[in-house]
Design a protein around this motif. Structure first.
Motif, PDB file in Angstrom:
ATOM      1  N   ALA A   1       0.589  11.351  -9.982  1.00 51.83           N
ATOM      2  CA  ALA A   1      -0.498  12.333 -10.030  1.00 51.83           C
ATOM      3  C   ALA A   1       0.046  13.748  -9.957  1.00 51.83           C
ATOM      4  CB  ALA A   1      -1.482  12.081  -8.886  1.00 51.83           C
ATOM      5  N   SER A   2       1.060  13.951  -9.130  1.00 47.38           N
ATOM      6  CA  SER A   2       1.644  15.278  -9.011  1.00 47.38           C
ATOM      7  C   SER A   2       2.202  15.750 -10.349  1.00 47.38           C
ATOM      8  CB  SER A   2       2.744  15.272  -7.953  1.00 47.38           C
ATOM      9  OG  SER A   2       3.351  16.528  -7.851  1.00 47.38           O
ATOM     10  N   HIS A   3       2.834  14.843 -11.075  1.00 46.60           N
ATOM     11  CA  HIS A   3       3.424  15.228 -12.370  1.00 46.60           C
ATOM     12  C   HIS A   3       2.374  15.287 -13.468  1.00 46.60           C
ATOM     13  CE1 HIS A   3       5.460  14.404 -16.238  1.00 46.60           C
ATOM     14  NE2 HIS A   3       6.361  15.248 -15.762  1.00 46.60           N
ATOM     15  N   GLU A   4       1.556  14.250 -13.575  1.00 47.11           N
ATOM     16  CA  GLU A   4       0.637  14.144 -14.700  1.00 47.11           C
ATOM     17  C   GLU A   4      -0.525  15.130 -14.610  1.00 47.11           C
ATOM     18  OE1 GLU A   4       1.247  12.441 -17.309  1.00 47.11           O
ATOM     19  OE2 GLU A   4       3.042  11.498 -16.487  1.00 47.11           O
ATOM     20  N   LEU A   5      -0.879  15.581 -13.415  1.00 45.38           N
ATOM     21  CA  LEU A   5      -1.962  16.546 -13.282  1.00 45.38           C
ATOM     22  C   LEU A   5      -1.456  17.983 -13.306  1.00 45.38           C
ATOM     23  CD1 LEU A   5      -4.213  14.868 -10.557  1.00 45.38           C
ATOM     24  CD2 LEU A   5      -4.599  14.982 -13.018  1.00 45.38           C
ATOM     25  N   ARG A   6      -0.303  18.218 -12.715  1.00 43.18           N
ATOM     26  CA  ARG A   6       0.209  19.587 -12.679  1.00 43.18           C
ATOM     27  C   ARG A   6       0.755  20.026 -14.027  1.00 43.18           C
ATOM     28  NH1 ARG A   6       3.218  19.117  -6.857  1.00 43.18           N
ATOM     29  NH2 ARG A   6       1.516  19.899  -5.550  1.00 43.18           N
TER      30      ARG A   6
ATOM     31  N   TYR B   1       0.826  -1.205   0.000  1.00 44.84           N
ATOM     32  CA  TYR B   1       0.000   0.000   0.000  1.00 44.84           C
ATOM     33  C   TYR B   1       0.861   1.256   0.000  1.00 44.84           C
ATOM     34  CZ  TYR B   1      -2.851   3.754   1.932  1.00 44.84           C
ATOM     35  OH  TYR B   1      -3.447   4.962   2.154  1.00 44.84           O
ATOM     36  N   ASN B   2       1.918   1.266   0.821  1.00 46.00           N
ATOM     37  CA  ASN B   2       2.810   2.429   0.863  1.00 46.00           C
ATOM     38  C   ASN B   2       3.483   2.662  -0.479  1.00 46.00           C
ATOM     39  OD1 ASN B   2       2.201   2.855   3.541  1.00 46.00           O
ATOM     40  ND2 ASN B   2       3.966   1.727   4.320  1.00 46.00           N
ATOM     41  N   GLU B   3       3.874   1.568  -1.139  1.00 49.62           N
ATOM     42  CA  GLU B   3       4.508   1.704  -2.454  1.00 49.62           C
ATOM     43  C   GLU B   3       3.530   2.260  -3.471  1.00 49.62           C
ATOM     44  OE1 GLU B   3       7.541   1.609  -5.225  1.00 49.62           O
ATOM     45  OE2 GLU B   3       7.620   1.323  -3.046  1.00 49.62           O
ATOM     46  N   ARG B   4       2.284   1.769  -3.462  1.00 52.23           N
ATOM     47  CA  ARG B   4       1.279   2.292  -4.391  1.00 52.23           C
ATOM     48  C   ARG B   4       0.968   3.753  -4.098  1.00 52.23           C
ATOM     49  NH1 ARG B   4      -0.871  -2.783  -3.237  1.00 52.23           N
ATOM     50  NH2 ARG B   4      -2.381  -1.889  -1.764  1.00 52.23           N
ATOM     51  N   GLU B   5       0.951   4.133  -2.812  1.00 48.66           N
ATOM     52  CA  GLU B   5       0.700   5.530  -2.459  1.00 48.66           C
ATOM     53  C   GLU B   5       1.795   6.440  -3.006  1.00 48.66           C
ATOM     54  OE1 GLU B   5       1.919   8.182   1.078  1.00 48.66           O
ATOM     55  OE2 GLU B   5       0.732   6.500   1.826  1.00 48.66           O
ATOM     56  N   ARG B   6       3.054   6.013  -2.828  1.00 51.72           N
ATOM     57  CA  ARG B   6       4.158   6.833  -3.335  1.00 51.72           C
ATOM     58  C   ARG B   6       4.096   6.952  -4.849  1.00 51.72           C
ATOM     59  NH1 ARG B   6       6.970   4.159   0.912  1.00 51.72           N
ATOM     60  NH2 ARG B   6       7.535   2.472  -0.507  1.00 51.72           N
TER      61      ARG B   6
ATOM     62  N   LEU C   1      -5.974  17.308  -2.636  1.00 50.89           N
ATOM     63  CA  LEU C   1      -6.068  15.852  -2.734  1.00 50.89           C
ATOM     64  C   LEU C   1      -4.707  15.188  -2.553  1.00 50.89           C
ATOM     65  CD1 LEU C   1      -8.610  15.482  -5.685  1.00 50.89           C
ATOM     66  CD2 LEU C   1      -9.030  15.227  -3.237  1.00 50.89           C
ATOM     67  N   LEU C   2      -3.653  15.825  -3.052  1.00 51.53           N
ATOM     68  CA  LEU C   2      -2.320  15.251  -2.864  1.00 51.53           C
ATOM     69  C   LEU C   2      -1.892  15.327  -1.403  1.00 51.53           C
ATOM     70  CD1 LEU C   2      -0.405  16.535  -6.022  1.00 51.53           C
ATOM     71  CD2 LEU C   2      -1.163  14.220  -5.533  1.00 51.53           C
ATOM     72  N   ILE C   3      -2.269  16.401  -0.724  1.00 50.36           N
ATOM     73  CA  ILE C   3      -1.965  16.503   0.704  1.00 50.36           C
ATOM     74  C   ILE C   3      -2.625  15.368   1.463  1.00 50.36           C
ATOM     75  CG2 ILE C   3      -2.440  17.881   2.773  1.00 50.36           C
ATOM     76  CD1 ILE C   3      -2.033  20.371   1.000  1.00 50.36           C
ATOM     77  N   LEU C   4      -3.888  15.079   1.136  1.00 49.29           N
ATOM     78  CA  LEU C   4      -4.618  14.029   1.839  1.00 49.29           C
ATOM     79  C   LEU C   4      -4.144  12.647   1.430  1.00 49.29           C
ATOM     80  CD1 LEU C   4      -8.221  15.526   1.665  1.00 49.29           C
ATOM     81  CD2 LEU C   4      -6.714  15.413   3.649  1.00 49.29           C
ATOM     82  N   ALA C   5      -3.620  12.500   0.206  1.00 49.23           N
ATOM     83  CA  ALA C   5      -3.195  11.180  -0.270  1.00 49.23           C
ATOM     84  C   ALA C   5      -1.878  10.750   0.342  1.00 49.23           C
ATOM     85  CB  ALA C   5      -3.073  11.177  -1.798  1.00 49.23           C
ATOM     86  N   ARG C   6      -1.070  11.712   0.786  1.00 49.39           N
ATOM     87  CA  ARG C   6       0.237  11.366   1.330  1.00 49.39           C
ATOM     88  C   ARG C   6       0.083  10.912   2.770  1.00 49.39           C
ATOM     89  NH1 ARG C   6       1.719  16.484  -1.324  1.00 49.39           N
ATOM     90  NH2 ARG C   6       2.765  16.006  -3.293  1.00 49.39           N
TER      91      ARG C   6
END
Length: 329
Positions: free
Chosen positions: A134-139, A123-128, A183-188
């Motif tokens: 998401a940070s790269h592909e959305l921003r 789970y931790n690996e998938r989160e990272r 959303l990225l803040i909450l996902a980390r």
């Protein structure tokens, strides 16, 4: 030819052996202490020898218990030293040693923890991976949209309708950026300390309200700012700004039109709005997506958030910070 039984049958027969070994150790200790007492009582051995024998028997019982307890201590050390990563599970991969040396209950606990820890590590690996991608592909596309709208806004031949469309795209892009950031803040899971510093709440709010007024341009909402108090916080100013923006959005959607007032209080920030006379405000229980994000951020960083509706049309959201700092910090 006799069968040795299946692994489950062997585990079942071994289950409870830990308790049996402890019972045997203390039973033997009790018998030997009783014999030593009888030897002293009937003067078969001097009192000093009886006392020495009792001490030796107790010491041997303690060593035997320590030997039986060793697999549990080893498992406790593995659990205590586990850092949540896949690499630290290598020691647990050799869980067969627990099956050979320990009670079946201990071996089952070891295998169960190994399975659980493997799932958490995955789970931790998938989160990272998700937050990085998401940070790269959305921003990246949002950055392209912002640059394109800036270039379009500079076009002299663009019609008035086109200018309004560009402004709407620009505002929507800013809102999307704030949403992605939230959303990225909450996902980390472990980024609570990301970008932490001491910042003045009033300064961050002034900058945030400039962007908020631009994003609310065209809506019948007037943003006002009052600061009867001033204080600082140790944390992430970006997280604080995202939280306040979500509350401003929620208050604006609740009131529909009118004034949204942001106030800095001692150790707190409040967002107040009143619904217009001809506007039917949202139900207090319908707290919306923006408030849900604000609530999750406040819980994540231990900032107390309360929402109240007075008189059916006055919206008050207040964030209280447990450890405000003086501005001199």
């Amino acid at each position: 030819m006799t069968s040795r039984g299946t692994p489950n049958q062997r585990a079942g027969s071994a289950r409870g052996s830990f308790q049996r070994r402890l019972l045997l150790i203390f039973g033997v200790q009790l018998v030997l202490v009783l014999l030593a007492y009888l030897m002293g009582y009937y003067n078969v051995a001097p009192a000093g020898a009886v006392l020495l024998l009792i001490v030796i028997v107790s010491a041997l019982a303690w060593l035997a218990v320590q030997r039986v307890w060793r697999p549990i201590s080893a498992l406790a050390r593995l659990v205590d030293n586990w850092d949540g990563g896949q690499g630290s599970l290598d020691a647990l991969l050799q869980s067969d040693r627990f099956s050979r040396r320990a009670d079946a209950d201990v071996a089952a606990l070891t295998r169960g923890f190994h399975t659980f820890a493997s799932r958490i590590a995955g789970y931790n690996e998938r989160e990272r991976n998700f937050t990085r991608d998401a940070s790269h592909e959305l921003r990246s596309p949002l950055t392209v949209i912002k640059m394109s709208t800036d270039m379009l806004a500079d076009e002299a031949s663009l019609s008035e309708f086109g200018q309004r469309s560009v402004q709407r795209i620009r505002r929507a892009t800013r809102e999307m950026e704030a949403l992605v950031e939230a959303l990225l803040i909450l996902a980390r899971e472990a980024d609570n300390g990301q970008g932490e510093q001491v910042f003045v709440v009033n300064d961050v709010l002034r900058d945030e309200l400039v962007d908020a007024r631009e994003m609310l341009h065209g809506h019948p909402i007037e943003l006002q700012f009052e600061e009867p108090a001033t204080f600082a916080l140790h944390g992430s100013p970006r997280v604080f700004a995202v939280l306040c923006w979500q509350l401003i959005r929620h208050a604006s959607q609740y009131t529909g039109q009118g004034t949204v007032l942001v106030t800095v209080l001692p150790g707190a920030v409040s967002v107040t709005a009143s619904a217009g006379a001809d506007h039917d405000p949202a139900e207090p229980g319908q707290q919306g997506f923006e408030y849900a994000i604000a609530r999750r951020i406040s819980e994540r960083f231990a900032w107390s958030l309360q929402l109240q509706v007075h008189g059916g049309n006055r919206y008050v959201a207040e964030i209280r910070f447990p450890q405000p700092l003086p501005v001199s910090a």
